[in-house]
Scaffold this motif. Structure first.
Motif, PDB file in Angstrom:
ATOM      1  N   LYS A   1      11.527  -4.861 -16.966  1.00  0.00           N
ATOM      2  CA  LYS A   1      10.281  -4.711 -18.290  1.00  0.00           C
ATOM      3  C   LYS A   1      10.324  -3.199 -18.620  1.00  0.00           C
ATOM      4  N   GLU A   2      10.128  -2.918 -19.818  1.00  0.00           N
ATOM      5  CA  GLU A   2       9.956  -1.475 -20.263  1.00  0.00           C
ATOM      6  C   GLU A   2       8.816  -0.836 -19.894  1.00  0.00           C
ATOM      7  N   GLU A   3       7.635  -1.571 -19.904  1.00  0.00           N
ATOM      8  CA  GLU A   3       6.439  -1.087 -19.517  1.00  0.00           C
ATOM      9  C   GLU A   3       6.197  -1.034 -18.073  1.00  0.00           C
ATOM     10  N   GLU A   4       7.012  -1.380 -17.111  1.00  0.00           N
ATOM     11  CA  GLU A   4       6.880  -1.558 -15.818  1.00  0.00           C
ATOM     12  C   GLU A   4       7.934  -0.677 -14.868  1.00  0.00           C
TER      13      GLU A   4
ATOM     14  N   VAL B   1       9.673  -4.225  -5.617  1.00  0.00           N
ATOM     15  CA  VAL B   1       8.223  -4.089  -6.004  1.00  0.00           C
ATOM     16  C   VAL B   1       8.079  -3.526  -7.319  1.00  0.00           C
ATOM     17  N   ALA B   2       6.948  -3.995  -7.918  1.00  0.00           N
ATOM     18  CA  ALA B   2       6.975  -3.575  -9.532  1.00  0.00           C
ATOM     19  C   ALA B   2       5.671  -3.032  -9.566  1.00  0.00           C
ATOM     20  N   LEU B   3       5.215  -2.028 -10.426  1.00  0.00           N
ATOM     21  CA  LEU B   3       4.172  -1.513 -10.869  1.00  0.00           C
ATOM     22  C   LEU B   3       4.040  -1.922 -12.413  1.00  0.00           C
ATOM     23  N   ARG B   4       2.998  -2.897 -12.283  1.00  0.00           N
ATOM     24  CA  ARG B   4       2.597  -3.412 -13.649  1.00  0.00           C
ATOM     25  C   ARG B   4       2.172  -2.495 -14.487  1.00  0.00           C
ATOM     26  N   GLU B   5       2.080  -3.033 -15.922  1.00  0.00           N
ATOM     27  CA  GLU B   5       1.414  -1.996 -16.859  1.00  0.00           C
ATOM     28  C   GLU B   5       0.190  -1.941 -16.535  1.00  0.00           C
TER      29      GLU B   5
ATOM     30  N   ASP C   1       0.971  -1.178   0.026  1.00  0.00           N
ATOM     31  CA  ASP C   1      -0.071  -0.008   0.061  1.00  0.00           C
ATOM     32  C   ASP C   1       0.720   1.123   0.146  1.00  0.00           C
ATOM     33  N   SER C   2       1.957   1.220   0.882  1.00  0.00           N
ATOM     34  CA  SER C   2       2.702   2.479   0.989  1.00  0.00           C
ATOM     35  C   SER C   2       3.482   2.550  -0.440  1.00  0.00           C
ATOM     36  N   ALA C   3       3.909   1.314  -0.865  1.00  0.00           N
ATOM     37  CA  ALA C   3       4.814   1.462  -2.249  1.00  0.00           C
ATOM     38  C   ALA C   3       4.150   1.980  -3.212  1.00  0.00           C
ATOM     39  N   GLU C   4       2.709   1.562  -3.375  1.00  0.00           N
ATOM     40  CA  GLU C   4       1.737   2.100  -4.533  1.00  0.00           C
ATOM     41  C   GLU C   4       1.664   3.648  -4.339  1.00  0.00           C
ATOM     42  N   LYS C   5       1.438   4.071  -3.138  1.00  0.00           N
ATOM     43  CA  LYS C   5       1.170   5.658  -3.134  1.00  0.00           C
ATOM     44  C   LYS C   5       2.544   6.199  -3.507  1.00  0.00           C
TER      45      LYS C   5
ATOM     46  N   ARG D   1       9.164   9.905 -11.402  1.00  0.00           N
ATOM     47  CA  ARG D   1       8.599   9.449 -12.688  1.00  0.00           C
ATOM     48  C   ARG D   1       9.540   8.622 -13.451  1.00  0.00           C
ATOM     49  N   GLU D   2      10.845   8.364 -13.103  1.00  0.00           N
ATOM     50  CA  GLU D   2      11.653   7.298 -13.576  1.00  0.00           C
ATOM     51  C   GLU D   2      11.433   6.063 -13.322  1.00  0.00           C
ATOM     52  N   GLN D   3      11.765   5.012 -14.067  1.00  0.00           N
ATOM     53  CA  GLN D   3      11.568   3.815 -14.173  1.00  0.00           C
ATOM     54  C   GLN D   3      11.943   3.229 -12.901  1.00  0.00           C
ATOM     55  N   ILE D   4      12.868   3.302 -12.161  1.00  0.00           N
ATOM     56  CA  ILE D   4      13.506   2.877 -10.898  1.00  0.00           C
ATOM     57  C   ILE D   4      13.751   3.820  -9.879  1.00  0.00           C
ATOM     58  N   CYS D   5      13.188   3.285  -8.625  1.00  0.00           N
ATOM     59  CA  CYS D   5      13.445   4.237  -7.301  1.00  0.00           C
ATOM     60  C   CYS D   5      14.081   3.128  -6.496  1.00  0.00           C
ATOM     61  N   PHE D   6      15.503   3.526  -6.215  1.00  0.00           N
ATOM     62  CA  PHE D   6      16.164   2.739  -5.323  1.00  0.00           C
ATOM     63  C   PHE D   6      16.150   3.373  -4.082  1.00  0.00           C
ATOM     64  N   ILE D   7      15.824   2.609  -2.954  1.00  0.00           N
ATOM     65  CA  ILE D   7      15.851   3.201  -1.245  1.00  0.00           C
ATOM     66  C   ILE D   7      16.518   2.204  -0.536  1.00  0.00           C
TER      67      ILE D   7
END
Length: 242
Positions: free
Chosen positions: A175-178, A156-160, A131-135, A141-147
């Motif tokens: 994956k380019e679309e994720e 954690v992936a945000l699927r297409e 839930d916190s990841a989704e928010k 706006r970048e493809q990858i956030c490293f923390i």
């Protein structure tokens, strides 16, 4: 190109030097550091020097910020407060100057780097649920956030289709679309039951991110903590990976 991303060194010189040797042996010389160079461990000055010498992008962590007297330490537990007060006294002005110059975030090459969360970089939010990841996906706006911050590595992936999922596959195929939030774990104080240091490696050719674990001289790091007069629990937890 291969890029190593690591975080949460926490003054653990033995862990840091072992990790860098591991990366150099693998011919990886490009790095990103997610902060918390100091705090808990007995070698804050030496760790700052090593990171400074790497001349790589580094973001500010909450223990770095607190060691500078810029974060109220009352929300830290008793052990963390004791270590922070010791670190404040131990850090030299030159090393404090290096930490003071750090920013909260870094963005480049479709990568967003932050110690705690993109939503609240200065509030040290923990991302501990889907839930916190989704928010938090809404705040970069970048493809990858490293923390880092939680000392617990995960993908954690945000699927297409908008679904947010925890991925256990390692290496992680990009994956380019994720889009992704990746916690790289901790170099100096892992908290996932595995005492080995954690580091992530992004391979731009294979389009993968791999979490690696690196052994180091835990006994020596523990003895330094005890000799410095820091809480003994900080030494014990290194052995337990928690």
């Amino acid at each position: 190109m291969k890029l190593a991303i690591f975080s949460d060194i926490h003054g653990n010189l033995e862990a840091l030097t072992a990790m860098i040797k591991y990366l150099e042996d693998a011919e990886i010389t490009n790095y990103l550091c997610g902060g918390d160079i100091v705090g808990y461990g007995a070698n804050p000055n030496e760790c700052v020097d090593i990171i400074a010498a790497l001349d790589c992008p580094v973001v500010l962590g909450n223990h770095d910020h607190a060691a500078l007297g810029l974060t109220e330490i009352t929300y830290f537990n008793h052990t963390a407060r004791a270590a922070l007060l010791w670190t404040r006294e131990t850090l030299t002005p030159e090393r404090k100057k290096f930490l003071t110059a750090l920013e909260f975030t870094y963005q480049a090459n479709n990568i967003f780097l932050v110690h705690a969360s993109p939503r609240h970089p200065e509030q040290w939010e923990y991302i501990l649920s889907l839930d916190s990841a989704e928010k938090n996906f809404e705040f970069f706006r970048e493809q990858i956030c490293f923390i880092g911050h939680s000392h617990q590595p995960f993908f954690v992936a945000l699927r297409e289709d908008g679904q947010v999922e925890l991925i256990t596959e390692n290496p992680l195929p990009l994956k380019e679309e994720e889009r992704y939030i990746i916690n790289v774990g901790s170099v100096g104080q892992p908290r996932d039951g595995n005492p080995k240091s954690s580091v992530a490696i992004l391979d731009t050719e294979t389009q993968t991110v791999t979490l690696h674990r690196v052994s180091y001289d835990i006994k020596r790091a523990q003895q330094k903590i005890i000799d410095a007069g820091l809480p003994h629990s900080l030494a014990q937890r290194l052995e337990n990976g928690w």
